[in-house]
Design an enzyme around this catalytic site. Structure first.
Site, PDB file in Angstrom:
ATOM      1  N   TYR A 121       0.813  -1.214   0.000  1.00  0.00           N
ATOM      2  CA  TYR A 121       0.000   0.000   0.000  1.00  0.00           C
ATOM      3  C   TYR A 121       0.850   1.269   0.000  1.00  0.00           C
ATOM      4  O   TYR A 121       0.406   2.322   0.449  1.00  0.00           O
ATOM      5  CB  TYR A 121      -0.948   0.012   1.204  1.00  0.00           C
ATOM      6  CG  TYR A 121      -2.004  -1.070   1.170  1.00  0.00           C
ATOM      7  CD1 TYR A 121      -2.129  -1.936   0.086  1.00  0.00           C
ATOM      8  CD2 TYR A 121      -2.899  -1.221   2.215  1.00  0.00           C
ATOM      9  CE1 TYR A 121      -3.089  -2.925   0.070  1.00  0.00           C
ATOM     10  CE2 TYR A 121      -3.876  -2.214   2.199  1.00  0.00           C
ATOM     11  CZ  TYR A 121      -3.960  -3.064   1.120  1.00  0.00           C
ATOM     12  OH  TYR A 121      -4.931  -4.033   1.105  1.00  0.00           O
ATOM     13  N   LYS A 167       5.158 -14.254   3.793  1.00  0.00           N
ATOM     14  CA  LYS A 167       5.233 -15.207   2.683  1.00  0.00           C
ATOM     15  C   LYS A 167       6.687 -15.254   2.213  1.00  0.00           C
ATOM     16  O   LYS A 167       6.998 -15.040   1.027  1.00  0.00           O
ATOM     17  CB  LYS A 167       4.270 -14.748   1.564  1.00  0.00           C
ATOM     18  CG  LYS A 167       4.055 -15.749   0.461  1.00  0.00           C
ATOM     19  CD  LYS A 167       3.187 -16.923   0.837  1.00  0.00           C
ATOM     20  CE  LYS A 167       3.098 -17.901  -0.325  1.00  0.00           C
ATOM     21  NZ  LYS A 167       2.369 -19.145  -0.003  1.00  0.00           N
ATOM     22  N   ASP A 200      -0.904 -18.026   3.779  1.00  0.00           N
ATOM     23  CA  ASP A 200      -1.967 -18.943   3.340  1.00  0.00           C
ATOM     24  C   ASP A 200      -2.347 -19.916   4.463  1.00  0.00           C
ATOM     25  O   ASP A 200      -3.521 -20.162   4.728  1.00  0.00           O
ATOM     26  CB  ASP A 200      -1.588 -19.682   2.043  1.00  0.00           C
ATOM     27  CG  ASP A 200      -0.131 -20.124   2.007  1.00  0.00           C
ATOM     28  OD1 ASP A 200       0.623 -19.852   2.968  1.00  0.00           O
ATOM     29  OD2 ASP A 200       0.265 -20.758   1.009  1.00  0.00           O
ATOM     30  N   ASP A 224      -4.588  -6.399   6.340  1.00  0.00           N
ATOM     31  CA  ASP A 224      -5.900  -5.914   5.908  1.00  0.00           C
ATOM     32  C   ASP A 224      -6.844  -7.101   5.685  1.00  0.00           C
ATOM     33  O   ASP A 224      -7.971  -7.136   6.181  1.00  0.00           O
ATOM     34  CB  ASP A 224      -5.725  -5.106   4.604  1.00  0.00           C
ATOM     35  CG  ASP A 224      -6.982  -4.345   4.220  1.00  0.00           C
ATOM     36  OD1 ASP A 224      -7.953  -4.348   5.016  1.00  0.00           O
ATOM     37  OD2 ASP A 224      -6.999  -3.747   3.136  1.00  0.00           O
ATOM     38  N   ASP A 228     -10.182  -8.577   8.231  1.00  0.00           N
ATOM     39  CA  ASP A 228     -11.578  -8.763   7.837  1.00  0.00           C
ATOM     40  C   ASP A 228     -12.019 -10.205   8.055  1.00  0.00           C
ATOM     41  O   ASP A 228     -13.167 -10.478   8.426  1.00  0.00           O
ATOM     42  CB  ASP A 228     -11.800  -8.344   6.376  1.00  0.00           C
ATOM     43  CG  ASP A 228     -12.018  -6.839   6.250  1.00  0.00           C
ATOM     44  OD1 ASP A 228     -11.529  -6.109   7.135  1.00  0.00           O
ATOM     45  OD2 ASP A 228     -12.675  -6.398   5.298  1.00  0.00           O
TER      46      ASP A 228
HETATM   47 MG    MG Z   1     -10.106  -3.539   5.089  1.00  0.00          MG
END
Ligand code: MG
Ligand code: NAI
Length: 333
Positions: A121, A167, A200, A224, A228
């Site tokens: 980001y 990762k 993963d 992020d 969620d």
């Molecule tokens: Mg979000």
């Protein structure tokens, strides 16, 4: 006496903010509020989603409470601008199951510590001949800083384990740096267990055995997504709070948005905003107040009588807040 910047925002933002501030009236701690503007209504009046004045106010006060804003495509995101301006490098999201709610598990209690400034980001994208490239920036400095925050948080809250998610098998250089930083910083905290998973596998473990996690520390994009997933585990947007923290500032906000579909009806669930206020109390090191407020919230959810429609009740936002306030006040007598 703490000075707090209050940014109600749009839609249900002002409704849940009013509810949370009403609850805080029952606190033993005193607050002085400075209201500031941000969001779409603010844009209509001032031509910007986040006036400089809001940023400078937030910088000067002890903490900021943020409701929610409506983001219109094409407009600059007020909340992202604010996070950058205040250098809030940590995004902290507790994932807890509360009795009386539709949580998939009844004994989940972990927190995700997400790096908030770099990773995928960073906003660096470039056109290529046949598409585009996004740059994933990982620095030793930011990796150490976020890992240090995670271990300090674990120590302060008596959590036993910190799990790094990365990762590094594929992103050998970038996540190699992140993983190394994790173990380097972690060696300063001998009482805290360390482990690391590929993202993963971590995504799977979160749904198969979420009870095993205490503190998860990870880079921006993975954080992020996993947060969620965490919200999904414990029953919904109306309950989930978050903190954005830096060296000098802290901003506390529900994870949900401005919910235009229910705005103005007085039925928004105030829990996420109240839990955000609870995180603010922790940040201000008012731990006793934070625990009492959390207990009041937990009891109201568990009883399940005076709760908003999304929780299966028929109470209004302010009726539910008043019930939380009453219980909080009783604990403070
Ligand atoms: Mg979000
Ligand atoms: P949303 O979170 O506002 O709403 C999603 C669904 O959850 C809606 O059905 C809504 O009614 C429900 N919901 C959300 N919070 C609730 C609460 N406290 N009580 C009961 N039900 C609740 O997300 P959506 O619809 O994708 O976005 C609406 C607006 O909010 C958009 O403009 C979006 O950009 C903005 N947004 C702002 C955020 C922020 O201020 N940090 C975060 C997410 C979205």
């Amino acid at each position: 006496m703490y000075k707090i910047t209050v940014i109600p925002g749009d839609g249900i933002g002002p409704e849940v903010m009013k509810a949370a501030l009403a609850v805080l009236e029952a606190s033993n701690v005193e607050f002085e509020y400075v209201t500031a503007r941000a969001g779409n209504e603010c844009f209509k009046r001032t031509g910007t989603t986040i006036p400089d004045e809001t940023i400078s106010t937030a910088k000067k006060t002890d903490a900021t409470l943020f409701g929610a804003v409506t983001t219109v495509p094409g407009q600059k995101s007020g909340i992202i601008t604010l996070r950058r301006a205040l250098e809030l490098y940590v995004n902290l999201r507790p994932v807890k199951s509360y009795e009386g709610t539709q949580s998939l598990f009844d004994d989940v209690n972990f927190v995700i510590v997400r790096e908030n400034t770099e990773g995928l980001y960073s906003g660096i994208e470039e056109d290529t001949e046949d598409g585009a490239t996004a740059l994933r920036v990982i620095t030793r400095n930011a990796s150490e800083r976020i890992c240090r925050f995670a271990f300090e948080y674990a120590r302060k809250t008596s959590k036993k384990k910190v799990t790094a998610v990365h990762k590094a098998n594929v992103l050998k250089k970038t996540d190699g740096i992140f993983k190394e930083a994790f173990y380097r910083v972690g060696s300063d905290y001998p009482e805290i267990k360390m482990e690391d998973f590929y993202v993963d596998a971590a995504a799977m473990y979160l749904v198969t055995r979420p009870q095993d996690f205490d503190v998860i520390v990870t880079t921006n994009l993975f954080g992020d997504i996993l947060s969620d997933e965490g919200a999904g585990l414990v029953g919904g947007l109306g309950l989930i709070a978050s903190a954005n923290v830096g060296e000098k500032n802290g901003l506390f906000e529900p994870v949900h948005g401005s919910a235009p579909d229910i705005a103005g009806k007085g039925i928004a669930n105030p829990s996420a905003m109240i839990f955000s206020a609870c995180m603010m109390l922790d940040y201000l090191e008012e731990y006793e107040e934070a625990r009492k407020l959390e207990k009041a919230m937990k009891d109201v959810l568990k009883e399940g009588k005076i709760v908003t429609p999304d929780l299966g009740g028929s109470a209004s936002t302010m009726e539910m807040a008043d019930e939380v306030k009453r219980k909080f006040k009783a604990l403070n007598m």
